[in-house]
Write a protein that holds these residues in place. Structure first.
Motif, PDB file in Angstrom:
ATOM      1  N   GLY A   1       0.794  -1.220   0.000  1.00  0.00           N
ATOM      2  CA  GLY A   1       0.000   0.000   0.000  1.00  0.00           C
ATOM      3  C   GLY A   1       0.826   1.268   0.000  1.00  0.00           C
ATOM      4  O   GLY A   1       0.283   2.362  -0.116  1.00  0.00           O
ATOM      5  N   ALA A   2       2.144   1.148   0.100  1.00  0.00           N
ATOM      6  CA  ALA A   2       3.025   2.321   0.100  1.00  0.00           C
ATOM      7  C   ALA A   2       3.180   2.862  -1.322  1.00  0.00           C
ATOM      8  O   ALA A   2       3.201   2.101  -2.291  1.00  0.00           O
ATOM      9  CB  ALA A   2       4.393   1.953   0.657  1.00  0.00           C
TER      10      ALA A   2
ATOM     11  N   VAL B   1       1.731   2.036  -6.418  1.00  0.00           N
ATOM     12  CA  VAL B   1       1.427   1.564  -5.070  1.00  0.00           C
ATOM     13  C   VAL B   1       1.783   0.087  -4.973  1.00  0.00           C
ATOM     14  O   VAL B   1       1.414  -0.708  -5.839  1.00  0.00           O
ATOM     15  CB  VAL B   1      -0.070   1.794  -4.749  1.00  0.00           C
ATOM     16  CG1 VAL B   1      -0.423   1.248  -3.375  1.00  0.00           C
ATOM     17  CG2 VAL B   1      -0.415   3.276  -4.844  1.00  0.00           C
ATOM     18  N   VAL B   2       2.499  -0.271  -3.910  1.00  0.00           N
ATOM     19  CA  VAL B   2       2.978  -1.644  -3.727  1.00  0.00           C
ATOM     20  C   VAL B   2       1.818  -2.598  -3.481  1.00  0.00           C
ATOM     21  O   VAL B   2       1.002  -2.389  -2.586  1.00  0.00           O
ATOM     22  CB  VAL B   2       3.970  -1.725  -2.540  1.00  0.00           C
ATOM     23  CG1 VAL B   2       4.402  -3.165  -2.296  1.00  0.00           C
ATOM     24  CG2 VAL B   2       5.180  -0.836  -2.789  1.00  0.00           C
ATOM     25  N   LYS B   3       1.773  -3.663  -4.305  1.00  0.00           N
ATOM     26  CA  LYS B   3       0.792  -4.728  -4.111  1.00  0.00           C
ATOM     27  C   LYS B   3       1.448  -5.917  -3.422  1.00  0.00           C
ATOM     28  O   LYS B   3       0.902  -6.471  -2.477  1.00  0.00           O
ATOM     29  CB  LYS B   3       0.215  -5.167  -5.457  1.00  0.00           C
ATOM     30  CG  LYS B   3      -0.805  -6.273  -5.357  1.00  0.00           C
ATOM     31  CD  LYS B   3      -1.363  -6.644  -6.714  1.00  0.00           C
ATOM     32  CE  LYS B   3      -2.366  -7.773  -6.608  1.00  0.00           C
ATOM     33  NZ  LYS B   3      -2.845  -8.175  -7.923  1.00  0.00           N
ATOM     34  N   ASP B   4       2.637  -6.333  -3.916  1.00  0.00           N
ATOM     35  CA  ASP B   4       3.356  -7.478  -3.356  1.00  0.00           C
ATOM     36  C   ASP B   4       4.839  -7.140  -3.247  1.00  0.00           C
ATOM     37  O   ASP B   4       5.388  -6.458  -4.114  1.00  0.00           O
ATOM     38  CB  ASP B   4       3.227  -8.712  -4.270  1.00  0.00           C
ATOM     39  CG  ASP B   4       1.794  -9.174  -4.428  1.00  0.00           C
ATOM     40  OD1 ASP B   4       1.132  -9.363  -3.400  1.00  0.00           O
ATOM     41  OD2 ASP B   4       1.350  -9.338  -5.581  1.00  0.00           O
TER      42      ASP B   4
ATOM     43  N   LYS C   1       1.467   3.657   3.692  1.00  0.00           N
ATOM     44  CA  LYS C   1       0.033   3.522   3.875  1.00  0.00           C
ATOM     45  C   LYS C   1      -0.317   3.911   5.312  1.00  0.00           C
ATOM     46  O   LYS C   1       0.373   3.540   6.247  1.00  0.00           O
ATOM     47  CB  LYS C   1      -0.378   2.065   3.608  1.00  0.00           C
ATOM     48  CG  LYS C   1      -1.855   1.811   3.733  1.00  0.00           C
ATOM     49  CD  LYS C   1      -2.155   0.357   3.447  1.00  0.00           C
ATOM     50  CE  LYS C   1      -3.596   0.054   3.679  1.00  0.00           C
ATOM     51  NZ  LYS C   1      -3.907  -1.353   3.492  1.00  0.00           N
ATOM     52  N   ASP C   2      -1.391   4.654   5.473  1.00  0.00           N
ATOM     53  CA  ASP C   2      -1.805   5.086   6.826  1.00  0.00           C
ATOM     54  C   ASP C   2      -2.539   4.006   7.568  1.00  0.00           C
ATOM     55  O   ASP C   2      -3.211   3.195   7.058  1.00  0.00           O
ATOM     56  CB  ASP C   2      -2.695   6.322   6.734  1.00  0.00           C
ATOM     57  CG  ASP C   2      -1.900   7.514   6.203  1.00  0.00           C
ATOM     58  OD1 ASP C   2      -0.680   7.544   6.439  1.00  0.00           O
ATOM     59  OD2 ASP C   2      -2.493   8.376   5.567  1.00  0.00           O
TER      60      ASP C   2
END
Length: 67
Positions: A12-13, A32-35, A66-67
């Motif tokens: 999520g970052a 956005v990072v998924k894996d 990601k928050d």
């Protein structure tokens, strides 16, 4: 923050990555990072990730977590 430590990267970052074909030019792709694909704790060229768009590359810069 650079992307050499796996612990710094979360799903999520928002990150900038360099794709394999762009390594010579250094062109960055934002997403956005998924894996997280790299298993080791660190990697000198950046941790390999898959973005939500499906693009795979090594993290060069972490923009926001990601928050």
């Amino acid at each position: 923050m650079n992307g050499q430590k796996r612990a710094d990267i979360q799903k999520g970052a928002s990150v900038n990555i360099v794709q394999k074909q762009d390594q010579r030019t250094g062109q960055l792709t934002r997403g956005v990072v998924k894996d997280i694909l790299t298993n080791s704790k660190t990697h000198p060229h950046g941790i390999k990730v898959r973005l939500e768009s499906g693009i795979v590359g090594r993290v060069k810069e972490i923009i926001g977590q990601k928050d």
